[in-house]
Write a protein that holds these residues in place. Structure first.
Motif, PDB file in Angstrom:
ATOM      1  N   ARG A   1       0.738 -58.711  -1.339  1.00  0.00           N
ATOM      2  CA  ARG A   1       1.964 -58.582  -0.571  1.00  0.00           C
ATOM      3  C   ARG A   1       2.257 -57.113  -0.274  1.00  0.00           C
ATOM      4  NH1 ARG A   1       5.659 -62.640  -0.249  1.00  0.00           N
ATOM      5  NH2 ARG A   1       3.940 -63.905  -0.981  1.00  0.00           N
ATOM      6  N   VAL A   2       2.035 -56.256  -1.270  1.00  0.00           N
ATOM      7  CA  VAL A   2       2.252 -54.825  -1.053  1.00  0.00           C
ATOM      8  C   VAL A   2       1.354 -54.350   0.082  1.00  0.00           C
ATOM      9  CG1 VAL A   2       1.961 -52.533  -2.051  1.00  0.00           C
ATOM     10  CG2 VAL A   2       2.997 -54.341  -3.403  1.00  0.00           C
ATOM     11  N   ALA A   3       0.089 -54.767   0.035  1.00  0.00           N
ATOM     12  CA  ALA A   3      -0.846 -54.346   1.072  1.00  0.00           C
ATOM     13  C   ALA A   3      -0.377 -54.841   2.439  1.00  0.00           C
ATOM     14  CB  ALA A   3      -2.241 -54.875   0.753  1.00  0.00           C
ATOM     15  N   ASP A   4       0.077 -56.094   2.495  1.00  0.00           N
ATOM     16  CA  ASP A   4       0.534 -56.644   3.772  1.00  0.00           C
ATOM     17  C   ASP A   4       1.727 -55.867   4.303  1.00  0.00           C
ATOM     18  OD1 ASP A   4      -1.393 -58.498   3.599  1.00  0.00           O
ATOM     19  OD2 ASP A   4      -0.102 -60.175   2.993  1.00  0.00           O
ATOM     20  N   VAL A   5       2.693 -55.640   3.423  1.00  0.00           N
ATOM     21  CA  VAL A   5       3.914 -54.962   3.866  1.00  0.00           C
ATOM     22  C   VAL A   5       3.585 -53.549   4.326  1.00  0.00           C
ATOM     23  CG1 VAL A   5       6.081 -53.991   3.049  1.00  0.00           C
ATOM     24  CG2 VAL A   5       5.502 -56.327   2.489  1.00  0.00           C
TER      25      VAL A   5
ATOM     26  N   THR B   1      12.300 -57.714  -3.993  1.00  0.00           N
ATOM     27  CA  THR B   1      12.335 -58.153  -2.603  1.00  0.00           C
ATOM     28  C   THR B   1      10.985 -57.901  -1.977  1.00  0.00           C
ATOM     29  OG1 THR B   1      14.514 -57.220  -2.668  1.00  0.00           O
ATOM     30  CG2 THR B   1      13.716 -57.968  -0.535  1.00  0.00           C
ATOM     31  N   THR B   2      10.340 -58.936  -1.509  1.00  0.00           N
ATOM     32  CA  THR B   2       9.071 -58.716  -0.836  1.00  0.00           C
ATOM     33  C   THR B   2       9.110 -59.294   0.566  1.00  0.00           C
ATOM     34  OG1 THR B   2       8.266 -60.698  -1.910  1.00  0.00           O
ATOM     35  CG2 THR B   2       7.644 -58.606  -2.880  1.00  0.00           C
ATOM     36  N   GLU B   3      10.246 -59.831   0.958  1.00  0.00           N
ATOM     37  CA  GLU B   3      10.372 -60.432   2.279  1.00  0.00           C
ATOM     38  C   GLU B   3      10.434 -59.321   3.332  1.00  0.00           C
ATOM     39  OE1 GLU B   3       9.972 -63.265   4.582  1.00  0.00           O
ATOM     40  OE2 GLU B   3      10.239 -63.873   2.502  1.00  0.00           O
ATOM     41  N   PRO B   4       9.445 -59.239   4.230  1.00  0.00           N
ATOM     42  CA  PRO B   4       9.384 -58.112   5.168  1.00  0.00           C
ATOM     43  C   PRO B   4      10.663 -57.936   5.987  1.00  0.00           C
ATOM     44  CG  PRO B   4       7.462 -59.521   5.401  1.00  0.00           C
ATOM     45  CD  PRO B   4       8.346 -60.180   4.407  1.00  0.00           C
ATOM     46  N   ASN B   5      11.292 -59.041   6.352  1.00  0.00           N
ATOM     47  CA  ASN B   5      12.488 -58.928   7.180  1.00  0.00           C
ATOM     48  C   ASN B   5      13.599 -58.175   6.484  1.00  0.00           C
ATOM     49  OD1 ASN B   5      12.208 -60.384   9.761  1.00  0.00           O
ATOM     50  ND2 ASN B   5      11.434 -61.952   8.378  1.00  0.00           N
ATOM     51  N   ILE B   6      13.740 -58.446   5.194  1.00  0.00           N
ATOM     52  CA  ILE B   6      14.816 -57.789   4.457  1.00  0.00           C
ATOM     53  C   ILE B   6      14.476 -56.324   4.221  1.00  0.00           C
ATOM     54  CG2 ILE B   6      16.146 -57.848   2.335  1.00  0.00           C
ATOM     55  CD1 ILE B   6      15.478 -60.800   2.171  1.00  0.00           C
ATOM     56  N   LEU B   7      13.210 -56.072   3.871  1.00  0.00           N
ATOM     57  CA  LEU B   7      12.795 -54.692   3.645  1.00  0.00           C
ATOM     58  C   LEU B   7      13.036 -53.858   4.895  1.00  0.00           C
ATOM     59  CD1 LEU B   7       9.514 -55.252   1.661  1.00  0.00           C
ATOM     60  CD2 LEU B   7      11.587 -54.182   0.822  1.00  0.00           C
ATOM     61  N   ARG B   8      12.744 -54.463   6.039  1.00  0.00           N
ATOM     62  CA  ARG B   8      12.919 -53.778   7.299  1.00  0.00           C
ATOM     63  C   ARG B   8      14.377 -53.364   7.512  1.00  0.00           C
ATOM     64  NH1 ARG B   8       9.070 -53.670  11.275  1.00  0.00           N
ATOM     65  NH2 ARG B   8       7.568 -54.805  10.046  1.00  0.00           N
ATOM     66  N   ASP B   9      15.276 -54.186   7.000  1.00  0.00           N
ATOM     67  CA  ASP B   9      16.688 -53.845   7.123  1.00  0.00           C
ATOM     68  C   ASP B   9      17.074 -52.706   6.203  1.00  0.00           C
ATOM     69  OD1 ASP B   9      17.150 -55.643   9.030  1.00  0.00           O
ATOM     70  OD2 ASP B   9      17.982 -57.194   7.730  1.00  0.00           O
ATOM     71  N   MET B  10      16.379 -52.601   5.076  1.00  0.00           N
ATOM     72  CA  MET B  10      16.735 -51.565   4.115  1.00  0.00           C
ATOM     73  C   MET B  10      16.067 -50.247   4.460  1.00  0.00           C
ATOM     74  SD  MET B  10      17.098 -53.164   0.408  1.00  0.00           S
ATOM     75  CE  MET B  10      16.063 -54.553   0.097  1.00  0.00           C
TER      76      MET B  10
ATOM     77  N   LEU C   1       8.649 -80.745  10.421  1.00  0.00           N
ATOM     78  CA  LEU C   1       8.980 -79.460   9.819  1.00  0.00           C
ATOM     79  C   LEU C   1      10.351 -79.040  10.310  1.00  0.00           C
ATOM     80  CD1 LEU C   1       5.589 -77.667  10.452  1.00  0.00           C
ATOM     81  CD2 LEU C   1       6.491 -78.366   8.253  1.00  0.00           C
ATOM     82  N   SER C   2      11.287 -78.958   9.390  1.00  0.00           N
ATOM     83  CA  SER C   2      12.628 -78.552   9.753  1.00  0.00           C
ATOM     84  C   SER C   2      12.912 -77.237   9.056  1.00  0.00           C
ATOM     85  CB  SER C   2      13.594 -79.647   9.299  1.00  0.00           C
ATOM     86  OG  SER C   2      14.879 -79.140   9.189  1.00  0.00           O
ATOM     87  N   PHE C   3      13.350 -76.222   9.827  1.00  0.00           N
ATOM     88  CA  PHE C   3      13.479 -74.902   9.207  1.00  0.00           C
ATOM     89  C   PHE C   3      14.375 -73.975  10.015  1.00  0.00           C
ATOM     90  CE2 PHE C   3      10.624 -72.749  12.203  1.00  0.00           C
ATOM     91  CZ  PHE C   3       9.941 -73.831  12.748  1.00  0.00           C
ATOM     92  N   VAL C   4      14.919 -72.977   9.323  1.00  0.00           N
ATOM     93  CA  VAL C   4      15.590 -71.851   9.967  1.00  0.00           C
ATOM     94  C   VAL C   4      14.605 -70.696   9.904  1.00  0.00           C
ATOM     95  CG1 VAL C   4      17.519 -70.249   9.842  1.00  0.00           C
ATOM     96  CG2 VAL C   4      17.849 -72.644   9.234  1.00  0.00           C
ATOM     97  N   PRO C   5      14.099 -70.231  11.054  1.00  0.00           N
ATOM     98  CA  PRO C   5      12.977 -69.283  11.001  1.00  0.00           C
ATOM     99  C   PRO C   5      13.425 -67.865  10.653  1.00  0.00           C
ATOM    100  CG  PRO C   5      13.642 -69.644  13.252  1.00  0.00           C
ATOM    101  CD  PRO C   5      14.516 -70.533  12.426  1.00  0.00           C
ATOM    102  N   PRO C   6      12.535 -67.103   9.978  1.00  0.00           N
ATOM    103  CA  PRO C   6      12.757 -65.667   9.890  1.00  0.00           C
ATOM    104  C   PRO C   6      12.587 -65.067  11.283  1.00  0.00           C
ATOM    105  CG  PRO C   6      10.972 -66.370   8.452  1.00  0.00           C
ATOM    106  CD  PRO C   6      11.294 -67.507   9.338  1.00  0.00           C
ATOM    107  N   ASP C   7      13.022 -63.851  11.481  1.00  0.00           N
ATOM    108  CA  ASP C   7      12.839 -63.238  12.783  1.00  0.00           C
ATOM    109  C   ASP C   7      11.451 -62.613  12.841  1.00  0.00           C
ATOM    110  OD1 ASP C   7      14.197 -62.886  15.240  1.00  0.00           O
ATOM    111  OD2 ASP C   7      14.156 -60.730  14.868  1.00  0.00           O
ATOM    112  N   GLY C   8      10.811 -62.735  14.006  1.00  0.00           N
ATOM    113  CA  GLY C   8       9.502 -62.126  14.165  1.00  0.00           C
ATOM    114  C   GLY C   8       8.389 -63.100  13.819  1.00  0.00           C
ATOM    115  N   LEU C   9       7.212 -62.508  13.570  1.00  0.00           N
ATOM    116  CA  LEU C   9       6.018 -63.334  13.355  1.00  0.00           C
ATOM    117  C   LEU C   9       5.904 -63.737  11.892  1.00  0.00           C
ATOM    118  CD1 LEU C   9       3.358 -64.287  14.766  1.00  0.00           C
ATOM    119  CD2 LEU C   9       2.316 -62.211  13.894  1.00  0.00           C
ATOM    120  N   PHE C  10       5.656 -65.000  11.623  1.00  0.00           N
ATOM    121  CA  PHE C  10       5.448 -65.436  10.246  1.00  0.00           C
ATOM    122  C   PHE C  10       4.582 -66.685  10.221  1.00  0.00           C
ATOM    123  CE2 PHE C  10       8.153 -69.212   9.917  1.00  0.00           C
ATOM    124  CZ  PHE C  10       8.878 -69.110  11.092  1.00  0.00           C
TER     125      PHE C  10
END
Lengths: 415, 815
Positions: A86-90, A125-134, A250-259
């Protein structure tokens, strides 16, 4: 519980070190590790989890960069490995790729990220969307902005809304001028074809990628025409389990961006789109080789980027191979690579020639394995079909798009 | 980053040597410190970056500490972060200067931006300077009550950091209780998760010294807390889910309905994208259903698909970790995976370690229905470019053959290998054919025909050569030129470097001699002569032995060298089933990856903050001893196999004892659970304190149960004893004491240490009821003191036992 994370360059230099707990890990561990990996002929062959005299080391290698984590206590191994992945991906997401220079140029950001991703050895926190906000990624736009406005902080002033929202993977107040969502089926075909042409194993590993740019908190429902073919599935945390359990939607609230919304496996496929037929016969120190390639089951779309690769056995001293279509290259490590590209309509591509064996070797005993690469756009070979995608809870109507593609994964033909 | 690191690195020309640059930086920072001119922050930022980059490449920049602190009075958050990073690194070595930073960190802890509050608190905790802890308590307390979850989350981990710096301060401020309150009430899941991790570690470490802490630790796995966490499982981040699942796997639900409830609730976790969550869930399911055989099987069926998906979905590193676990499961229940053998086929460019695991699994899952296909696949690998894999796959074919499926076809395949004329293939195959013949003598006819054609000149590897020689001797009557082949080999005696081969040569020529005396006599003579002159002790001894045997009585010699042999039914397994069970208990841990239980690789000194590490570490020594013994037994076995000269009953007996291994272990476990039950009953019927304690001479207790009990029971007696000077003298190894105590019906379960410090764990059982006494005995021979800790099922009897133990100990060395 990880105690320390090191990033090593491809020459074994420590680029970055992040101590996580009070028990300091000395750098000398990296030197020890590097000696170990050098003693292996191929760095690829080092076990992902090894024991040093003082620590247990997790390591993954991405783009020549080694991510090394140390611990002294028993822990869940996948937690360590997954976290490093995950670190590598982020990082590669933030820095637009991974290499020595980009990490050295941005080590402050890397430190900032690691600081938020793990505290005292516990992943946070490893969720890219949240990290991006921080922590804002270092892109050209923000560089320009900083030059113009003189404000160079890449840290947002407020805490991300998502840390306190009930949908932790999504920020609450998103606004997009153009609302659109793309669903992409990306499949990889793994196959083994025996020396007598029989299909030993054929399996597809697929991912449903979603690229969503939607305002507000949209609620999406994606259904398939034939969900029963899926052998096993894995979901992004945003997917609600009950609807899948009862109706296979599949029912979901999507993260923003590509996932990655979902990954799946379809096994026991009966057909491959192409055939690759190697033939070899050796006689008194030379070996005649011919490889034929062609369409077996027309997938309906063009088969593209076709490559056939194989390793010349050690006892081959030289090779003379030509093809009636595409180019043949023999690399320094004795890999022979035949790039065909798109299969022509009028003729069947063929590569042929002779391999000269070393002195004293009469017959070629070792049989090479041919690895095949291809790409077919516009079709999912597993046969999975998307039925429809419903969008709810949107302020304005959105554009929907669907795509599919299949690539060869581990596709090998034995001779 | 640490100063000592620098000295170990050789200075490379591309890196600045440090000295000059650092003093430059110091100057520049000093100039900037007081400046309030616009743009100062930018130049500060550049300088800070430089300082940190030096720190990163391992140059000691601690000398600019005071300047850094002076410059840190800023509102710029990036500067702050860099400064925190720097301070966190060097504070430990500059405790006096670190005091300077406290001030601004404390101020930041009251900032209105929660992000800054959180960051400051995190850095404050990371200073780790013992004499500054007093400044940490206030901000931590405030942080735990902060309105923002980010700050609370940081504070929860901060408490743990404080605990590691100064446990007493942590308890004085009553932080654990606060954490527990947050654990049960905080609306934010990440705060809850951090509290849980912190509490687990704190109580875990305290539990060994304080009973209250042990109780608190048990309380974490009590039903209300477990249910509370499970009900919120979906709110947790993926990592926190792993922690929670791991905790739940320690919880033992009282009835099967609860087990099913938990499994239903967590079933969707098997579909999680994060492999760590999936694996943690699998572990939990397996643990929960251990006692329900049929459900346990269903769990295997259920987890198969997710495991196989994980194997194919992740990076090679992830697949390896998952494959190791799959390997463990396959080895436990091969038949359940028999239909999935195709997933275990090796791909061309997988790394060696993955292929090896897959080969072992393929071997294990082979049964009547899939053997043909698996062996066909394995034969493909034998022609592989990758030589180690080719070898492994030939061995795998042999192993499958020994499992008795479709032997006919496999023998044919093996013989085909011999015709491939590749030396390593031939070598591996010869070893296998030898083993096959020992198990299926009826195949000798087919094999011998092919073996006879192999020239010993083409076989170089000692193991293969030894195998070939063994066959030449064993089947001398069927192979035309056996005596001549042996004679040729004996002529090259001088060039033969491996003693193993020379030993085999001696035995083979003896066997051959008794079957075809006239042809072999000459060879035997020269072999014995060469053997007697051999430098290697074993070879020399064997030659001498044969020589004397022949002198003594030819027919006796014949019966020793050529006894009628029984076919070998089972070959010894390398890993005992007990160890395999132990690894299974540690599912989803590093043990599985190393294929060893954790006590075999986690070193006591490095076990860090985990509880019971001490006991585990010490127990390991004892079990290691057993292992060594087992190994010796193996060695004995293998030599007898080599010798072939032992009378057959002994061989038979050894084989039988090996056969019994597995059921015996299973049986032991059953008895133990029965004992536990009985003990429960025994307590309720209030045992009478016995003044005259009698111990059971044949008490049994396996290490796992011992460990469990040691963990559960409180210390009932703890005292100092002394050992007589004679005892000290006799205490050269722990084993001496172990034997002595055994006479008094006190059995040793683990022992270790070196002079002057020894540590032993004993147990004893009452003669009339299954009530156990567990003893930890630390002996220091230089002070002649023994420190004894006793734990007992029946506390009332512990005094009597203690007296008994002491008297037994004091008699040590007297006899």
């Amino acid at each position: 519980m990880l105690q320390c994370i090191f990033l090593l360059s491809d020459s074994g230099e420590v680029m970055l070190e992040k101590q996580l707990t009070g028990h300091r890990v000395d750098r000398s561990i990296c030197a020890w590790f590097w000696e170990q990996s050098l003693s292996q002929p191929d760095s690829f062959k080092v076990l992902p989890v090894i024991a040093s005299p003082t620590h247990y080391l997790f390591q993954i290698v991405r783009e020549g960069i080694t991510f090394l984590a140390c611990t002294q206590v028993e822990m869940q191994p996948l937690m360590g490995i997954e976290f490093l992945c995950r670190v590598a991906d982020v990082l590669s997401d933030y820095l637009g790729g991974l290499n020595e220079d980009v990490i050295k140029d941005n080590f402050v950001i890397v430190y900032e990220l690691l600081d938020e991703m793990i505290d005292n050895g516990f992943p946070l926190t490893t969720e890219p969307n949240i990290l991006r906000d921080m922590i804002a990624p270092p892109n050209i736009v923000s560089k320009m902005l900083s030059v113009v406005t003189g404000n160079t902080s890449n840290v947002s002033d407020t805490l991300p809304g998502a840390t306190s929202s009930c949908v932790p993977w999504r920020t609450t107040q998103l606004k997009h001028a153009n609302n659109d969502v793309y669903v992409n089926l990306v499949e990889e075909m793994d196959a083994i074809i025996n020396s007598d042409g029989a299909l030993v194993k054929c399996e597809i590993f697929g991912v449903v990628e979603v690229n969503s740019h939607l305002s507000g908190i949209p609620d999406l429902t994606l259904s398939f025409a034939n969900p029963s073919i899926l052998n096993d599935v894995q979901f992004h945390p945003c997917v609600r389990f009950r609807p899948w359990e009862s109706e296979k939607v599949l029912s979901f609230v999507p993260p923003d961006g590509l996932f990655k919304l979902m990954s799946y496996r379809v096994k026991k496929l009966r057909n491959t789109p192409i055939y690759v037929k190697p033939q070899m016969s050796s006689e008194s120190g030379t070996c005649r080789l011919s490889v034929m390639v062609g369409i077996r089951n027309d997938p309906g779309k063009a088969v593209d980027s076709l490559v056939v690769q194989f390793q010349l056995p050690h006892c081959v001293s030289s090779a003379n191979l030509t093809a009636n279509h595409g180019t043949v290259n023999i690399l320094a490590d004795k890999t022979c690579s035949w790039s065909i590209g798109r299969i022509p309509k009028d003729k069947a591509p063929q590569m042929s020639g002779t391999l000269v064996l070393e002195d004293g070797v009469e017959q070629l005993q070792v049989k090479p394995t041919f690895r095949v690469g291809f790409k077919i756009m516009g079709v999912a070979l597993s046969g999975l079909k998307i039925n429809k995608l419903d969008l709810k809870n949107l302020p304005t109507p959105a554009h929907k798009g669907f795509r599919a593609q299949t690539e060869a994964g581990q596709y090998e033909v034995r001779s | 980053m640490v100063p000592p690191a620098q000295s170990q690195r050789s200075p490379s020309p591309s890196q600045p040597s440090g000295k000059g640059e650092v003093s430059d930086l110091k100057m520049q920072l000093r100039q900037l410190a007081g400046s309030r001119a616009p743009g100062t922050d930018d130049s500060k930022r550049d300088l800070f970056k430089k300082v940190i980059s030096y720190m990163t490449i391992g140059i000691d920049v601690s000398s600019v500490f005071s300047e850094m602190v002076m410059c840190s009075a800023t509102s710029d958050i990036v500067l702050k972060k860099m400064c925190y990073l720097y301070v966190g690194n060097y504070a430990k070595y500059n405790p006096d200067l670190a005091l300077l930073t406290i001030n601004f960190l404390q101020r930041d802890c009251k900032d209105e931006d929660p992000m800054i509050r959180g960051l400051a608190l995190r850095s404050l905790g990371s200073l780790r300077v013992p004499n500054l802890v007093e400044y940490l308590v206030g901000p931590l307390g405030a942080g735990l009550k902060d309105g923002n979850s980010y700050v609370r989350m940081v504070a929860a981990v901060g408490v743990l950091k404080l605990y590691h710096i100064s446990a007493s301060t942590c308890f004085d401020a009553d932080f654990p209780a606060l954490l527990k309150h947050l654990l049960l009430n905080d609306p934010d899941a990440q705060v809850v998760a951090n509290c849980l991790s912190a509490l687990q570690e704190i109580w875990g470490q305290e539990a060994s010294s304080s009973e209250e802490a042990a109780r608190e630790r048990e309380a974490l796995i009590s039903k209300p807390i477990i249910y509370y966490l499970l009900n919120r499982i979906k709110e947790f981040s993926e990592w926190a889910q792993c922690t929670v699942l791991e905790l739940v796997s320690k919880y033992a639900p009282p009835d099967s309905n609860e087990i099913f409830d938990i499994m239903n609730l967590l079933e969707d976790r098997l579909q999680h994208a994060n492999g760590a969550v999936v694996l943690a869930t699998i572990k939990l399911f397996l643990q929960l259903t251990l006692s329900m055989t049929d459900v346990h099987q269903q769990v295997y069926e259920r987890i198969k698909a997710p495991l196989l998906t994980l194997v194919s979905s992740g990076s090679p590193e992830q697949s390896y970790a998952v494959l190791s676990h799959l390997h463990l499961l396959v080895m436990r229940a091969p038949m359940l995976f028999a239909s999935d053998y195709k997933h275990l086929y090796c791909q061309y460019n997988e790394p060696f370690y993955v292929k090896k695991l897959k080969l072992e699994m393929l071997t294990a899952v082979a049964n009547e229905s899939n053997t043909y296909e698996i062996v066909t696949e394995l034969c493909e690998y034998a022609a592989n470019v990758d030589i180690p894999i080719a070898r492994e796959s030939i061995r795998a074919v042999g192993k499958i053959a020994l499992e008795q499926y479709d032997v006919n076809a496999i023998v044919d395949r093996l013989l085909q290998f011999l015709e491939m004329e590749k030396d390593y293939v031939t070598a591996e195959t010869l070893v296998l054919v030898k083993d096959l013949l020992r198990k299926y003598p009826q195949w000798s006819h087919d094999c011998i025909a092919v073996i006879g054609n192999i020239s010993s000149n083409n076989v170089q590897e000692p193991k293969a050569k030894a195998a070939l020689i063994w066959m030449l001797g064993e089947y001398a009557q069927d192979m035309q030129d056996a005596p001549y082949a042996l004679e040729g080999l004996i002529d090259d005696w001088e060039d033969e470097t491996s003693p193993e081969v020379r030993l085999h040569l001696l035995t083979a020529v003896m066997k051959c001699f008794f079957r075809r005396p006239p042809e072999t006599q000459k060879a035997l003579g020269s072999a014995l002569a060469a053997g007697l002159a051999d430098m290697h002790q074993d070879v020399h001894d064997r030659a001498l032995f044969y020589y004397r045997l022949l002198q003594h009585n030819i027919s006796v010699a014949n019966s020793v060298v050529n006894p009628t042999k029984q076919a070998v039914s089972v070959f010894a397994d390398t890993q005992s089933s007990e160890i395999k069970d132990r690894i299974f208990d540690e599912f989803n841990s590093l043990s599985v990856l190393y294929q060893k239980p954790c006590y075999m690789f986690t070193d006591k000194e490095h076990q860090g903050p985990f509880a019971f590490s001490e006991e585990l570490g010490n127990l390991s020594i004892g079990v290691d001893d057993q292992r060594v013994e087992a190994n010796e037994e193996d060695l004995l076995l293998s030599t007898t196999r080599k010798e072939d000269s032992l009378p057959q009953q002994t061989q038979g007996a050894l084989l039988v004892s090996l056969d019994q291994n597995e059921p015996a272990a299973a049986h032991a476990q059953q008895t133990n659970s029965v004992i536990d039950d009985l003990f429960g009953l025994g307590l309720s019927s209030s045992p009478s304190p016995s003044s005259l304690l009698k111990l059971n001479a044949k008490a049994v207790l396996d290490p796992t149960t011992f460990q469990q009990k040691w963990r559960q029971l409180p210390v009932s007696t703890s005292q100092e004893g002394s050992i007589s000077p004679q005892g000290v003298a006799a205490m050269t190894t722990p084993q001496a004491l172990v034997r002595h105590m055994q006479v008094h019906y006190i059995h040793c379960i683990a022992s270790g240490g070196q002079a002057p410090n020894f540590k032993l764990f004993f147990f004893a059982q009452k003669a009339d009821e299954p009530s156990n006494f567990l003893v930890e005995c630390i002996i220091n021979t230089s002070t002649s003191k023994a420190h004894i800790k006793i734990k007992a099922d029946d506390e009332s009897a512990s005094q009597a036992f203690s007296a008994l133990f002491q008297s037994a100990l004091s008699k040590f060395g007297m006899a």
